[in-house]
Design an enzyme around this catalytic site. Structure first.
Site, PDB file in Angstrom:
ATOM      1  CB  CYS A  80      -0.947  -0.001   1.184  1.00  0.00           C
ATOM      2  SG  CYS A  80      -1.937  -1.492   1.262  1.00  0.00           S
TER       3      CYS A  80
ATOM      4  CG  HIS B  77      -3.194   3.112   2.230  1.00  0.00           C
ATOM      5  ND1 HIS B  77      -3.781   2.748   1.036  1.00  0.00           N
ATOM      6  CD2 HIS B  77      -3.223   2.005   3.015  1.00  0.00           C
ATOM      7  CE1 HIS B  77      -4.147   1.480   1.112  1.00  0.00           C
ATOM      8  NE2 HIS B  77      -3.823   1.007   2.284  1.00  0.00           N
TER       9      HIS B  77
ATOM     10  CG  ASN C  16      -6.822  -1.160   1.607  1.00  0.00           C
ATOM     11  OD1 ASN C  16      -6.109  -0.860   0.652  1.00  0.00           O
ATOM     12  ND2 ASN C  16      -6.323  -1.521   2.782  1.00  0.00           N
TER      13      ASN C  16
HETATM   14  C1  LIG Z   1      -9.729  -4.929  10.285  1.00  0.00           C
HETATM   15  C2  LIG Z   1     -10.264  -3.927  11.264  1.00  0.00           C
HETATM   16  C3  LIG Z   1     -11.340  -3.056  10.631  1.00  0.00           C
HETATM   17  C4  LIG Z   1     -10.916  -4.671  12.449  1.00  0.00           C
HETATM   18  O1  LIG Z   1     -11.384  -3.752  13.400  1.00  0.00           O
HETATM   19  P1  LIG Z   1     -11.028  -3.933  14.935  1.00  0.00           P
HETATM   20  O2  LIG Z   1     -11.731  -2.881  15.664  1.00  0.00           O
HETATM   21  O3  LIG Z   1      -9.535  -3.977  15.067  1.00  0.00           O
HETATM   22  O4  LIG Z   1     -11.654  -5.339  15.236  1.00  0.00           O
HETATM   23  P2  LIG Z   1     -11.083  -6.464  16.203  1.00  0.00           P
HETATM   24  O5  LIG Z   1     -10.292  -7.408  15.396  1.00  0.00           O
HETATM   25  O6  LIG Z   1     -10.450  -5.841  17.408  1.00  0.00           O
HETATM   26  O7  LIG Z   1     -12.414  -7.132  16.661  1.00  0.00           O
HETATM   27  C5  LIG Z   1     -13.354  -6.438  17.492  1.00  0.00           C
HETATM   28  C6  LIG Z   1     -14.591  -7.281  17.616  1.00  0.00           C
HETATM   29  O8  LIG Z   1     -15.248  -7.351  16.341  1.00  0.00           O
HETATM   30  C7  LIG Z   1     -15.375  -8.708  15.938  1.00  0.00           C
HETATM   31  N1  LIG Z   1     -15.158  -8.777  14.505  1.00  0.00           N
HETATM   32  C8  LIG Z   1     -13.980  -8.954  13.835  1.00  0.00           C
HETATM   33  N2  LIG Z   1     -14.200  -8.939  12.522  1.00  0.00           N
HETATM   34  C9  LIG Z   1     -15.502  -8.732  12.352  1.00  0.00           C
HETATM   35  C10 LIG Z   1     -16.323  -8.598  11.228  1.00  0.00           C
HETATM   36  N3  LIG Z   1     -15.836  -8.677   9.976  1.00  0.00           N
HETATM   37  N4  LIG Z   1     -17.630  -8.367  11.426  1.00  0.00           N
HETATM   38  C11 LIG Z   1     -18.157  -8.283  12.659  1.00  0.00           C
HETATM   39  N5  LIG Z   1     -17.432  -8.398  13.771  1.00  0.00           N
HETATM   40  C12 LIG Z   1     -16.112  -8.614  13.609  1.00  0.00           C
HETATM   41  C13 LIG Z   1     -14.335  -9.468  16.700  1.00  0.00           C
HETATM   42  O9  LIG Z   1     -14.713 -10.813  16.862  1.00  0.00           O
HETATM   43  C14 LIG Z   1     -14.321  -8.726  18.011  1.00  0.00           C
HETATM   44  O10 LIG Z   1     -15.410  -9.150  18.786  1.00  0.00           O
HETATM   45  P3  LIG Z   1     -15.268  -9.301  20.390  1.00  0.00           P
HETATM   46  O11 LIG Z   1     -14.985  -7.906  20.882  1.00  0.00           O
HETATM   47  O12 LIG Z   1     -16.595  -9.819  20.782  1.00  0.00           O
HETATM   48  O13 LIG Z   1     -14.120 -10.234  20.597  1.00  0.00           O
HETATM   49  C15 LIG Z   1      -9.150  -3.013  11.811  1.00  0.00           C
HETATM   50  O14 LIG Z   1      -8.306  -3.752  12.673  1.00  0.00           O
HETATM   51  C16 LIG Z   1      -8.295  -2.430  10.721  1.00  0.00           C
HETATM   52  O15 LIG Z   1      -8.759  -1.637   9.948  1.00  0.00           O
HETATM   53  N6  LIG Z   1      -6.999  -2.748  10.707  1.00  0.00           N
HETATM   54  C17 LIG Z   1      -6.064  -2.211   9.769  1.00  0.00           C
HETATM   55  C18 LIG Z   1      -6.481  -2.577   8.400  1.00  0.00           C
HETATM   56  C19 LIG Z   1      -5.527  -2.133   7.383  1.00  0.00           C
HETATM   57  O16 LIG Z   1      -5.231  -0.989   7.321  1.00  0.00           O
HETATM   58  N7  LIG Z   1      -5.060  -3.073   6.583  1.00  0.00           N
HETATM   59  C20 LIG Z   1      -4.303  -2.859   5.449  1.00  0.00           C
HETATM   60  C21 LIG Z   1      -3.091  -2.114   5.728  1.00  0.00           C
HETATM   61  S1  LIG Z   1      -2.668  -1.352   4.319  1.00  0.00           S
END
Ligand SMILES: CC(C)(COP(=O)(O)OP(=O)(O)OC[C@H]1O[C@@H](n2cnc3c(N)ncnc32)[C@H](O)[C@@H]1OP(=O)(O)O)[C@@H](O)C(=O)NCCC(=O)NCCS
Length: 343
Positions: free
Chosen positions: A122, A268, A299
Site C-alpha cells: 500500500c 492511504h 482499500n
Molecule cells: C480490520 C479492522 C477493521 C478490524 O477492526 P477492529 O476494531 O480492530 O476489530 P477487532 O479485530 O479488534 O475485533 C473487534 C470485535 O469485532 C469482531 N469482529 C472482527 N471482525 C468482524 C467482522 N468482519 N464483522 C463483525 N465483527 C467482527 C471481533 O470478533 C471482536 O469481537 P469481540 O470484541 O466480541 O471479541 C481493523 O483492525 C483495521 O482496519 N486494521 C487495519 C487494516 C488495514 O489498514 N489493513 C491494510 C493495511 S494497508
C-alpha cells in the site's frame, strides 16, 4: 577524474496529470455478508466502507492501468510517445515474469519506454513517485507514468472476517515531469521487516503448488483455498495510528511546511478510523480537505492514493496547485510520505 559526463535532468519534478479507473461492478456490504458473519453497521463503523468495486474478467490489471494512464496523460496534455518510463506498483499481477509494465507501455503507445513493476504494498504509489521524481531530475526520462493498480478481489478470502470487507479493485495513475519549482517534496520512507507477518499471503506460491492439504487452508467443502492476503487487523491498526502520524509529520518537516500550509491530506485509504486518528494527531486545521474515498472504493492498496487524488480533483474538493500531504503504508511493513503540489 571521472570521464563520465554529468546527466542533465530538470531542476525539479511535479505531478502533471492524474487519472483513475474504477471497475463497473459496485459491491455493497450486503454481498460481503453472504460469506462472513458480520453486519453492514459493523463494517461501516469499524472501517468506513459502504461499497467497493470488483473487477470483471475484462477489467484486467493491464486494462485498468491503460484506462487510468490514458486519462492521466490527457489530463497532463502529454502524448504517450514522450513517456520515458512506466512504473507499475501492484501485488496482484499474477505472472512472475515479464512485468505487466511492459505490456502497459506498449498498449499506451510509448516509444519503447523503460517499464518495470515494483512490489511495495500500500506504499507502492509513494515508492513509484519517488523513483519517478529521481528519473526526471536525473534526466533518465522526461516524463514518467506512475501507476498503482490492484485486483485485490482475486486475492481476497471471502470467508476471512479480517479482510473480506476491506479490499477493492482499481487503478490510479499520474504523469510526473519537469518543473521549474519544487512540487514533490523529500520522501520519508522506510520498511519494518520485523513486522512482515502482520500482512501477508496466506500460503506462498511454492507451498500452494506442493499442495500438501495438511498445511493448506481449506474451504467449507474441504477444497484447498487459493492464496489470499490476510492481516492481523489490530496490530496493523495500532502501527498505522501510532507510527504513521510521526512519518507524516516528518514529511511535512522535510518539505519545510506546517499543517497550516496544507490544503489537502491524502492518506492511504486503509480504514476511515486510521484516517481520522491521523488527522487528530497531526492537528490538521479545519480548512484541510481530507480524502475519505475508502467509503465507496474500499482499500485498493497501491491504487488508493492516486484514485483518491483523482476523485478530489474531479469533485472540486481539491484544486490544481493545492499543497497535499500523501502517505502510504502497508505490507512489508513499508511506508512512504511526501508533500506534493496537485496537478
Ligand atoms: C480490520 C479492522 C477493521 C478490524 O477492526 P477492529 O476494531 O480492530 O476489530 P477487532 O479485530 O479488534 O475485533 C473487534 C470485535 O469485532 C469482531 N469482529 C472482527 N471482525 C468482524 C467482522 N468482519 N464483522 C463483525 N465483527 C467482527 C471481533 O470478533 C471482536 O469481537 P469481540 O470484541 O466480541 O471479541 C481493523 O483492525 C483495521 O482496519 N486494521 C487495519 C487494516 C488495514 O489498514 N489493513 C491494510 C493495511 S494497508
Amino acid at each position: 577524474m571521472s570521464k563520465i559526463k554529468p546527466s542533465k535532468g530538470a531542476p525539479y519534478a511535479r505531478i502533471l496529470g492524474v487519472g483513475g479507473y474504477r471497475p463497473t461492478r459496485v459491491v455493497p456490504n450486503e454481498v460481503i455478508l453472504e460469506t462472513i458473519d458480520s453486519s453492514d453497521e459493523w463494517i461501516r463503523s469499524r472501517s468506513g466502507i459502504e461499497t467497493r468495486h470488483w473487477a470483471g474478467p475484462e477489467e484486467t490489471v493491464a486494462a485498468m492501468s491503460v484506462e487510468a494512464s490514458g486519462k492521466a496523460l490527457a489530463d497532463a496534455g502529454i502524448d504517450a510517445s514522450r513517456v520515458g518510463a512506466v512504473v507499475v506498483s501492484t501485488v496482484s499481477h499474477f505472472a512472475q515474469t515479464p512485468a505487466i509494465a511492459t505490456e502497459i507501455a506498449d498498449r499506451l503507445g510509448t516509444d519503447k519506454a523503460a517499464a518495470f513493476d515494483i512490489s511495495a504494498g500500500c506504499a507502492g504509489f509513494g515508492y513509484g513517485l519517488t523513483l519517478a521524481k529521481g528519473m526526471v531530475v536525473e534526466g533518465s526520462a522526461e516524463y514518467v507514468l506512475v501507476i498503482g493498480v490492484e485486483r485485490l478481489s482475486d486475492l481476497t478470502d471471502l470467508e476471512d472476517r479480517a479482510t473480506a470487507f476491506l479490499f477493492g479493485d482499481g487503478a490510479g495513475a499520474v504523469v510526473v515531469g519537469p518543473s521549474q519549482e519544487p512540487a514533490i517534496g523529500p520522501t520519508v520512507w522506510g520498511s519494518e521487516g520485523d513486522k512482515a507477518e502482520t500482512i501477508k499471503q496466506t500460503v506462498s506460491w511454492d507451498r500452494f503448488r506442493i499442495g500438501d492439504v495438511s498445511e493448506l487452508p481449506l474451504d467449507r467443502d474441504g477444497n484447498v483455498k487459493f492464496p489470499a492476503i490476510t492481516q492481523e487487523g489490530q496490530a496493523v491498526f495500532r502501527w498505522a495510528v501510532f507510527e504513521m502520524a510521526k512519518v507524516a509529520q516528518q514529511a511535512l518537516d522535510a518539505a519545510g511546511i506546517s499543517p497550516d500550509d496544507l490544503d489537502v491530506f491524502i492518506p492511504h485509504q486503509a480504514n476511515v478510523r486510521i484516517i481520522d486518528s491521523m488527522v487528530k494527531t497531526l492537528k490538521l486545521p479545519e480548512h484541510v480537505t481530507v480524502a475519505r474515498d475508502i467509503r465507496t472504493t474500499g482499500n485498493t492498496s497501491a491504487a488508493s492514493i492516486p484514485l483518491a487524488m483523482e476523485r478530489l480533483l474531479a469533485t472540486g474538493d481539491a484544486k490544481s496547485g493545492d499543497t497535499a500531504l500523501v502517505i502510504g503504508f502497508g505490507a512489508g511493513l513499508v511506508y512512504a510520505a511526501t508533500v506534493v503540489t496537485l496537478p
